[in-house]
Motif scaffolding. Structure first.
Motif, mmCIF file in Angstrom:
data_model
loop_
_atom_site.group_PDB
_atom_site.id
_atom_site.type_symbol
_atom_site.label_atom_id
_atom_site.label_comp_id
_atom_site.label_asym_id
_atom_site.label_seq_id
_atom_site.Cartn_x
_atom_site.Cartn_y
_atom_site.Cartn_z
ATOM 1 N N HIS A 78 0.887 -1.155 0.000
ATOM 2 C CA HIS A 78 0.000 0.000 0.000
ATOM 3 C C HIS A 78 0.931 1.212 0.000
ATOM 4 O O HIS A 78 1.560 1.513 1.018
ATOM 5 N N THR A 79 1.041 1.849 -1.155
ATOM 6 C CA THR A 79 2.039 2.898 -1.364
ATOM 7 C C THR A 79 1.349 4.223 -1.662
ATOM 8 O O THR A 79 0.550 4.318 -2.591
ATOM 9 N N TYR A 80 1.681 5.240 -0.882
ATOM 10 C CA TYR A 80 1.002 6.533 -0.989
ATOM 11 C C TYR A 80 1.984 7.695 -0.905
ATOM 12 O O TYR A 80 3.006 7.602 -0.233
ATOM 13 N N THR A 81 1.595 8.794 -1.530
ATOM 14 C CA THR A 81 2.258 10.066 -1.269
ATOM 15 C C THR A 81 1.617 10.617 0.012
ATOM 16 O O THR A 81 0.516 10.183 0.392
ATOM 17 N N PRO A 82 2.251 11.567 0.673
ATOM 18 C CA PRO A 82 1.625 12.142 1.869
ATOM 19 C C PRO A 82 0.239 12.732 1.580
ATOM 20 O O PRO A 82 -0.692 12.583 2.386
ATOM 21 N N GLU A 83 0.067 13.365 0.435
ATOM 22 C CA GLU A 83 -1.234 13.942 0.079
ATOM 23 C C GLU A 83 -2.303 12.855 -0.096
ATOM 24 O O GLU A 83 -3.430 12.991 0.391
ATOM 25 N N GLU A 84 -1.942 11.755 -0.766
ATOM 26 C CA GLU A 84 -2.891 10.643 -0.942
ATOM 27 C C GLU A 84 -3.252 10.018 0.403
ATOM 28 O O GLU A 84 -4.411 9.663 0.637
ATOM 29 N N TRP A 85 -2.266 9.869 1.264
ATOM 30 C CA TRP A 85 -2.471 9.276 2.582
ATOM 31 C C TRP A 85 -3.434 10.122 3.408
ATOM 32 O O TRP A 85 -4.352 9.591 4.042
ATOM 33 N N THR A 86 -3.267 11.423 3.386
ATOM 34 C CA THR A 86 -4.155 12.326 4.103
ATOM 35 C C THR A 86 -5.564 12.243 3.535
ATOM 36 O O THR A 86 -6.550 12.172 4.284
ATOM 37 N N ALA A 87 -5.686 12.202 2.209
ATOM 38 C CA ALA A 87 -7.001 12.115 1.560
ATOM 39 C C ALA A 87 -7.718 10.812 1.904
ATOM 40 O O ALA A 87 -8.944 10.766 1.948
ATOM 41 N N ARG A 88 -6.962 9.749 2.175
ATOM 42 C CA ARG A 88 -7.541 8.450 2.550
ATOM 43 C C ARG A 88 -7.924 8.414 4.028
ATOM 44 O O ARG A 88 -8.411 7.398 4.510
ATOM 45 N N GLY A 89 -7.654 9.472 4.743
ATOM 46 C CA GLY A 89 -7.923 9.462 6.179
ATOM 47 C C GLY A 89 -6.868 8.683 6.938
ATOM 48 O O GLY A 89 -7.122 8.174 8.022
ATOM 49 N N GLU A 90 -5.694 8.567 6.343
ATOM 50 C CA GLU A 90 -4.553 7.869 6.935
ATOM 51 C C GLU A 90 -4.895 6.431 7.300
ATOM 52 O O GLU A 90 -4.571 5.942 8.378
ATOM 53 N N GLN A 91 -5.521 5.745 6.336
ATOM 54 C CA GLN A 91 -5.899 4.340 6.524
ATOM 55 C C GLN A 91 -5.583 3.550 5.263
ATOM 56 O O GLN A 91 -5.918 3.981 4.160
ATOM 57 N N ALA A 92 -4.970 2.393 5.428
ATOM 58 C CA ALA A 92 -4.709 1.493 4.310
ATOM 59 C C ALA A 92 -5.864 0.499 4.199
ATOM 60 O O ALA A 92 -6.696 0.378 5.101
ATOM 61 N N PHE A 93 -5.894 -0.206 3.097
ATOM 62 C CA PHE A 93 -6.899 -1.253 2.904
ATOM 63 C C PHE A 93 -6.625 -2.411 3.853
ATOM 64 O O PHE A 93 -5.478 -2.724 4.157
ATOM 65 N N ALA A 94 -7.675 -3.078 4.284
ATOM 66 C CA ALA A 94 -7.525 -4.289 5.088
ATOM 67 C C ALA A 94 -7.135 -5.439 4.179
ATOM 68 O O ALA A 94 -7.513 -5.471 3.004
ATOM 69 N N SER A 95 -6.367 -6.362 4.697
ATOM 70 C CA SER A 95 -5.974 -7.520 3.903
ATOM 71 C C SER A 95 -7.136 -8.496 3.794
ATOM 72 O O SER A 95 -7.881 -8.714 4.764
ATOM 73 N N PRO A 96 -7.304 -9.112 2.614
ATOM 74 C CA PRO A 96 -8.363 -10.103 2.455
ATOM 75 C C PRO A 96 -7.967 -11.395 3.169
ATOM 76 O O PRO A 96 -6.797 -11.618 3.483
#
Length: 105
Positions: A78-96
């Protein structure tokens, strides 16, 4: 050096992340205890600015090539820029859930 520590040192040294989370998910799979074979990595860094997702994954896979050639069987990135991470609410996807012999459930 343990696999977790190798992943952490490589990514920290080369990507200088603002956020790095490494989760050993091996226990959720049908592997020997202590296998260290399945990891979920969330990395947030300015180094990804201007890169497409495939480029980010290639960069991380290159840094972790030794582990991927050996003990690591699965690596969820799960790879993000700081701006993308902030826009996601600082949450990665859960693993299936594991589809090939999960120990969970």
């Amino acid at each position: 050096m343990q696999v977790y520590e190798f992943i952490e040192s490589q990514l920290s040294e080369h990507l200088k992340p603002t956020f790095l989370e490494i989760v050993d998910e091996s226990h959720q799979h049908n592997v020997a205890p202590g296998a260290q074979s399945h990891f979920k990595v969330t990395v947030v860094t300015d180094a990804f600015i201007g890169q497409r997702l495939i480029g980010r994954h290639r960069q991380v896979n290159g840094l972790l090539a030794d582990a991927l050639a050996g003990p690591v069987h699965a690596l969820a990135l799960h790879t993000y820029t700081p701006e993308e991470w902030t826009a996601r609410g600082e949450q990665a996807f859960a693993s299936p859930a594991c589809r090939g012999g999960s120990k969970a459930g």
